[in-house]
Scaffold this motif. Structure first.
Motif, mmCIF file in Angstrom:
data_model
loop_
_atom_site.group_PDB
_atom_site.id
_atom_site.type_symbol
_atom_site.label_atom_id
_atom_site.label_comp_id
_atom_site.label_asym_id
_atom_site.label_seq_id
_atom_site.Cartn_x
_atom_site.Cartn_y
_atom_site.Cartn_z
ATOM 1 N N UNK A 1 7.352 101.675 22.419
ATOM 2 C CA UNK A 1 8.704 101.125 22.266
ATOM 3 C C UNK A 1 9.768 102.103 22.740
ATOM 4 N N UNK A 2 9.420 103.384 22.811
ATOM 5 C CA UNK A 2 10.413 104.368 23.240
ATOM 6 C C UNK A 2 10.765 104.228 24.724
ATOM 7 N N UNK A 3 9.890 103.588 25.502
ATOM 8 C CA UNK A 3 10.185 103.413 26.932
ATOM 9 C C UNK A 3 11.366 102.461 27.144
ATOM 10 N N UNK A 4 11.361 101.226 26.563
ATOM 11 C CA UNK A 4 12.561 100.388 26.729
ATOM 12 C C UNK A 4 13.805 100.989 26.078
ATOM 13 N N UNK A 5 13.633 101.763 24.994
ATOM 14 C CA UNK A 5 14.801 102.425 24.396
ATOM 15 C C UNK A 5 15.382 103.426 25.389
ATOM 16 N N UNK A 6 14.526 104.223 26.025
ATOM 17 C CA UNK A 6 15.002 105.179 27.023
ATOM 18 C C UNK A 6 15.660 104.509 28.210
ATOM 19 N N UNK A 7 15.067 103.411 28.684
ATOM 20 C CA UNK A 7 15.670 102.666 29.793
ATOM 21 C C UNK A 7 17.052 102.163 29.402
ATOM 22 N N UNK A 8 17.167 101.626 28.196
ATOM 23 C CA UNK A 8 18.447 101.075 27.740
ATOM 24 C C UNK A 8 19.501 102.166 27.625
ATOM 25 N N UNK A 9 19.105 103.331 27.125
ATOM 26 C CA UNK A 9 20.054 104.427 26.961
ATOM 27 C C UNK A 9 20.634 104.828 28.307
ATOM 28 N N UNK A 10 19.768 105.016 29.306
ATOM 29 C CA UNK A 10 20.238 105.432 30.628
ATOM 30 C C UNK A 10 21.088 104.351 31.283
ATOM 31 N N UNK A 11 20.572 103.129 31.332
ATOM 32 C CA UNK A 11 21.286 102.040 32.015
ATOM 33 C C UNK A 11 22.656 101.798 31.390
#
Length: 565
Positions: A441-451
């Protein structure tokens, strides 16, 4: 021939204005706050957009007659002394160097989070008190931009980087040698105060080097470096702290070594990039070369108000006035602060999910943060194609495409953040669920943070232009204060509410704020039109394009307009 040059002359009749005289017109805006210089020269201003730009200059009282030969400026749009005209590879190197400096300070902000248990045992303090090791550094992050943003405006980027990085590096020695909590926490706060310079000035360097078309990539690299350092910190810190009884001291000595290397690179290779300071140096050189002929030469930077009152007005009062009066900035700051707070709250949440519930040691718990790193990297790659449209938009919009065009990434990031937080909470609560399920789940969280972060910062910059430094200063202050608070209450919240309900609460807040990019996509132009602080050149240009039939009045998007020209 540019797209604008190809606009048929009959559009002038549709716009309803007579063809201007064939007198060259020069429109320049020079701001001591951002150093942005706009130059528009036309020998036969027949295009509707040129007419719109003329109106902008007149409305904002920024028209300076071409006969004012005493104003020192660049020697034409291709002046090699202008940082925006430097070799692209050199600009990429400087952007990467700025990113490395940012990685350094953000890594130093998050790495000691792994030492809270060691510090609690060593100094006999509670876990909440030991978490000040992260929060006090972030408090320095919040206050620092007020100091460093102003001093860089006065003296330039380079000298501020060198001085601030010196203080930041030296105070790490105090942390490594600390024998009591007072020394540790005071030097930690002072390190954060000095470390705020790369965060506040790094974006300025990117803006100095890149124009509107390339700025998106530059901001993307800079923003990615912010998160890369924050993510690597717990990974590196976990294994160093685990290395022995005094592992936390070894951690600070390693951070000192990395910071010293970065200071050397900064001192050796980072030039001055701030246009107002470069032009002031040029004016002083010309006056020195011929004191009689050039005695009246000046720059707008030299005429700025550098009194204590003037500095306080720009650096302290104006950011908070804009924040109080601008609904755009309030909502964007609320959203970006939540994202930033969640990122630093994870430093306290991950040890509970994987340490307490699943028995991971400190080093292996830190490895979970690599998922955030993978996500932020993927977000950076997604951002690249989203920025390509500005190659076509910038010529049509004379370098001022609507800020709403920056929101695509945030529109993608909003739902990803909600999904990632709910996924983390409801799979992380139960130890019977394999460890890798909540870790993914940390992968979509990281994507969301950057985007989201890149998109929202780009929107603020394009909205406030000459006041962007003040708007970003207010945004940075509240983001850092949120990050300061999250690590202090996250463990208590999780232990009292449980992992699943704590994440549900954060997920609901994220869900509530996720429509903000959609809101500004639809209503942003109308809201900006009523803003006191947004120059809005794109609204004048849009009016001209709509009047010329080049853009649909019903369409909120502008990407298709370039195909008509």
């Amino acid at each position: 021939m540019s797209n604008l040059d190809s606009i048929p002359e009959d559009y002038q009749e549709k716009w309803g204005h007579p063809t201007p005289k064939r007198t060259p017109v020069v429109i320049r805006r020079y701001s001591s706050e951002t150093g942005r210089t706009l130059s528009r020269t036309t020998s036969n201003a027949r295009s509707v957009v040129s007419v719109a730009l003329s109106r902008i200059a007149t409305t904002m009282d920024e028209h300076i007659d071409e006969e004012d030969s005493n104003l020192v400026n660049w020697d034409g749009p291709n002046d090699p002394a202008n940082p925006k005209n430097w070799n692209p590879r050199y600009k990429q190197f400087l952007t990467a160097l700025t990113g490395l400096l940012t990685i350094n300070v953000t890594l130093c902000s998050s790495a000691p989070a792994a030492s809270v248990f060691s510090l609690s045992r060593r100094f006999g303090i509670s876990l909440v008190a030991s978490q000040l090791i992260t929060s006090l550094f972030l408090l320095g992050f919040a206050i620092g931009p007020i100091i460093w943003g102003t001093t860089s405006e006065m003296y330039g980027r380079r000298i501020v980087f060198i001085i601030s990085f010196s203080g930041f590096t030296l105070f790490i020695i105090g942390q490594a040698l600390a024998d009591n909590t007072a020394t540790l926490f005071i030097t930690r706060f002072l390190s954060g105060l000095f470390a705020a310079a790369p965060l506040s000035n790094g974006g300025g360097v990117v803006s100095d080097l890149w124009g509107p078309v390339e700025r998106g990539k530059g901001v993307g690299i800079y923003a990615t470096s912010v998160f890369v350092g924050s993510v690597l910190g717990p990974v590196i810190g976990g294994y160093l702290v685990q290395s022995g009884h005094q592992g936390w001291r070894w951690l600070f000595w390693c951070l000192f070594g990395f910071s010293f290397v970065c200071w050397v690179l900064c001192t050796a290779f980072l030039p001055e990039t701030f246009a107002p300071v470069l032009l002031t140096r040029k004016a002083r050189r010309l006056r020195k070369e011929d004191p009689v002929k050039n005695k009246d030469l000046y720059t707008a930077h030299e005429g700025a108000d550098w009194s204590f009152r003037g500095i306080a007005q720009r650096a302290i009062i104006r950011p908070f006035v804009i924040m109080a009066l601008e609904p755009i900035l309030i909502l964007l700051t609320l959203y970006s602060s939540l994202i930033y707070g969640i990122l630093f709250g994870l430093f306290e949440l991950f040890p509970i999910i994987w340490g307490e519930r699943r028995g991971f040691d400190i080093g292996n718990t830190g490895l979970i943060f690599l998922g955030i790193g993978i996500g932020t990297t993927l977000g950076g790659f997604i951002n690249v194609p989203l920025q390509r449209k500005f190659v076509h938009l910038a010529p049509l919009w004379q370098g001022f495409p609507p800020p709403e065009e920056r929101l695509d990434a945030a529109i993608i990031g909003g739902p990803l953040l909600v999904i990632g937080i709910f996924w983390l909470g409801w799979t992380g609560e139960y130890s019977s669920i394999p460890w890798y399920v909540p870790a993914l789940s940390t992968i979509p969280i990281g994507m969301a943070i950057n985007l989201s972060f890149v998109s929202l910062l780009g929107y603020i910059i394009d909205t406030y232009l000459i006041y962007a430094a003040s708007a970003l200063g207010a945004n940075a202050f509240f983001r850092a204060m949120t990050a300061f608070a999250f690590p202090l209450f996250t463990p208590q919240m999780v232990h009292h509410m449980g992992i699943q309900w704590s994440c549900t609460l954060l997920g609901c807040f994220s869900l509530l704020l996720a429509p903000i990019p959609w809101l500004f996509l639809k209503y942003g132009p109308q809201i900006r039109a009523r803003s006191k602080w947004s120059p809005n050149p794109d609204l004048k240009i849009r009016e001209a394009l709509e009047g010329a039939g080049l853009l649909s009045m019903q369409s909120p998007r502008t990407s298709t307009a370039s195909s008509k020209v």
